[in-house]
Motif scaffolding. Structure first.
Motif, PDB file in Angstrom:
ATOM      1  N   ARG A 190      36.552  27.475  13.631  1.00  0.00           N
ATOM      2  CA  ARG A 190      36.467  26.161  13.614  1.00  0.00           C
ATOM      3  C   ARG A 190      35.711  25.856  12.236  1.00  0.00           C
ATOM      4  N   ASP A 191      34.794  26.758  11.913  1.00  0.00           N
ATOM      5  CA  ASP A 191      33.729  26.625  10.718  1.00  0.00           C
ATOM      6  C   ASP A 191      34.574  26.899   9.352  1.00  0.00           C
ATOM      7  N   ALA A 192      35.672  27.810   9.714  1.00  0.00           N
ATOM      8  CA  ALA A 192      36.416  28.345   8.407  1.00  0.00           C
ATOM      9  C   ALA A 192      37.515  27.080   8.257  1.00  0.00           C
ATOM     10  N   VAL A 193      38.100  26.656   9.478  1.00  0.00           N
ATOM     11  CA  VAL A 193      38.850  25.459   9.124  1.00  0.00           C
ATOM     12  C   VAL A 193      38.217  24.421   8.545  1.00  0.00           C
ATOM     13  N   GLU A 194      37.157  23.936   8.895  1.00  0.00           N
ATOM     14  CA  GLU A 194      36.385  22.838   8.358  1.00  0.00           C
ATOM     15  C   GLU A 194      36.056  23.021   6.998  1.00  0.00           C
ATOM     16  N   ALA A 228      40.339  16.023  11.379  1.00  0.00           N
ATOM     17  CA  ALA A 228      40.423  16.571  12.824  1.00  0.00           C
ATOM     18  C   ALA A 228      40.737  17.956  12.490  1.00  0.00           C
ATOM     19  N   ALA A 229      40.911  18.732  11.400  1.00  0.00           N
ATOM     20  CA  ALA A 229      41.498  19.858  11.298  1.00  0.00           C
ATOM     21  C   ALA A 229      40.771  21.012  12.099  1.00  0.00           C
ATOM     22  N   GLY A 230      39.483  20.884  12.193  1.00  0.00           N
ATOM     23  CA  GLY A 230      38.640  21.952  12.961  1.00  0.00           C
ATOM     24  C   GLY A 230      39.219  21.494  14.451  1.00  0.00           C
TER      25      GLY A 230
END
Length: 365
Positions: free
Chosen positions: A77-81, A101-103
């Motif tokens: 999630r951190d990488a996505v955000e 809402a990507a993460g």
């Protein structure tokens, strides 16, 4: 002459299997042909409802390529955000309906901007729908398990065949505060390689028929193929089929004084004809392609010079001049379309998001 022997059960089963394999090969072959011959934008416009009046499109594969982002199949999630923030800063997520809402999408649902091929958010007067293309090789049984784990009620049909997974606003808001209401209802279409969501069950069901190929998509509407084809390969885009741009972008949103000034500037530019379609799309090099569609090639030729003049003139109802932010690098009429290319003067300029809300004088009717 004796009757021909009736095929036995085994023969019938083999025949059905052969037909199923042939049908499957046709579907796979069709998808492969579309991928090879149509841009992602063209693919997206073909699977959103024909009643759509505005479509916001993001080529997430292109965005990741432009940003040099390789997040793998199961990013954290951190990488996505972090990726989503970088896309926002580059103005590459302006057209997305789910970038914030990507993460949460990747963590809870297993799809989203970090891995998707593309996303289209289509609005009509009857409802709105998001169509998202997960990466090739996606296991839709895993996506179904994710929906079940998140608390969605499974459809009565087999879980990955286009039936509606029912969540509702209470579930979505409880799952994560970044999720949008359009994720209340979800359908999985493995045969088409798509996920379809909406904020109403009824509109989702009708949109699934389009995405499945059982009802007309937006490309059935006159001029839409031209708009998409003129834009070419873009990282993001806004498309207004028909004359809705006259409502959404035109000077009617400005106050009376600004409208009067705009009318005067349009007269000075030589006058314009109402739009029959409009689109803007940003390429990887941050050039903004603008396509104005008209009823005829004569109208396009007549509108070329006035639209080009307005595109570098005063930004009435906004501030300053359009030429403060953009250079007009191309203006031409092709068929029934006027094509303008706008290059931002600053590397940190917000290219698409600066213009997707009205009033925009060069899109006036």
């Amino acid at each position: 002459m004796p009757d021909a022997p009736r095929p036995g059960r085994r023969t019938l089963l083999v025949g059905v299997l052969v037909l199923a394999l042939v049908a499957g090969a046709v579907v796979v072959g069709t998808l492969a042909w579309q991928r090879a011959h149509r841009t992602s934008l063209e693919q997206a416009l073909a699977v959103v409802p024909a009643s759509s009046v505005r479509v916001a499109f993001t080529d997430w594969s292109g965005v990741r390529r432009t940003l040099g982002a390789d997040l793998g199949d199961t990013p954290s999630r951190d990488a996505v955000e972090a990726f989503a923030a970088k896309a926002y800063d580059a103005d590459l997520s302006a057209a997305s309906s789910v970038d914030e809402a990507a993460g949460a999408l990747q963590q809870l649902y297993g799809f989203g901007p970090a891995t998707a091929r593309w996303e289209a958010y289509a609005q009509s007067r009857d409802g709105a729908v998001m169509v998202l293309a997960p990466p090739d090789g996606t296991d839709y049984d895993v996506l179904a398990d994710n929906l079940r784990s998140a608390g969605y009620d499974a459809p009565a049909k087999r879980r990955t065949d286009g039936g509606v997974w029912v969540g509702g606003i209470d579930l979505v808001s409880r799952l994560d505060p970044t999720l949008t209401p359009e994720l209340q209802y979800v359908a999985l279409l493995p045969g088409q390689g798509l996920v379809v969501t909406s904020d109403t069950e009824e509109y989702l069901a009708s949109s699934v028929a389009v995405a499945s190929g059982d009802a007309d998509g937006l490309t059935a509407k006159a001029g839409v193929d031209d708009l998409a084809g003129r834009l070419g390969t873009v990282d993001n885009a806004l498309v207004w089929p028909g004359d809705f741009a006259c409502e959404d972008l035109a000077m009617s949103q400005a106050d009376d004084d600004d409208q009067a000034q705009a009318d005067d500037l349009v007269r000075q530019a030589g006058g314009v004809t109402p739009l029959a379609g409009f689109a803007m799309g940003m390429t990887a090099d941050r050039t903004l392609h603008v396509v104005s569609h008209f009823e005829s090639s004569d109208q396009a030729r007549a509108n070329l010079r006035p639209r080009a003049r307005l595109a570098v003139g005063e930004a009435v109802g906004r501030s300053g001049r359009f030429s403060d932010d953009f250079d007009l690098t191309r203006s031409t009429a092709v068929g029934s379309d006027v094509l303008l290319d706008l290059a931002p003067k600053r590397d940190d300029a917000f290219v698409l998001s600066a213009l997707y809300d009205g009033p925009v004088l060069f899109a006036t009717c």
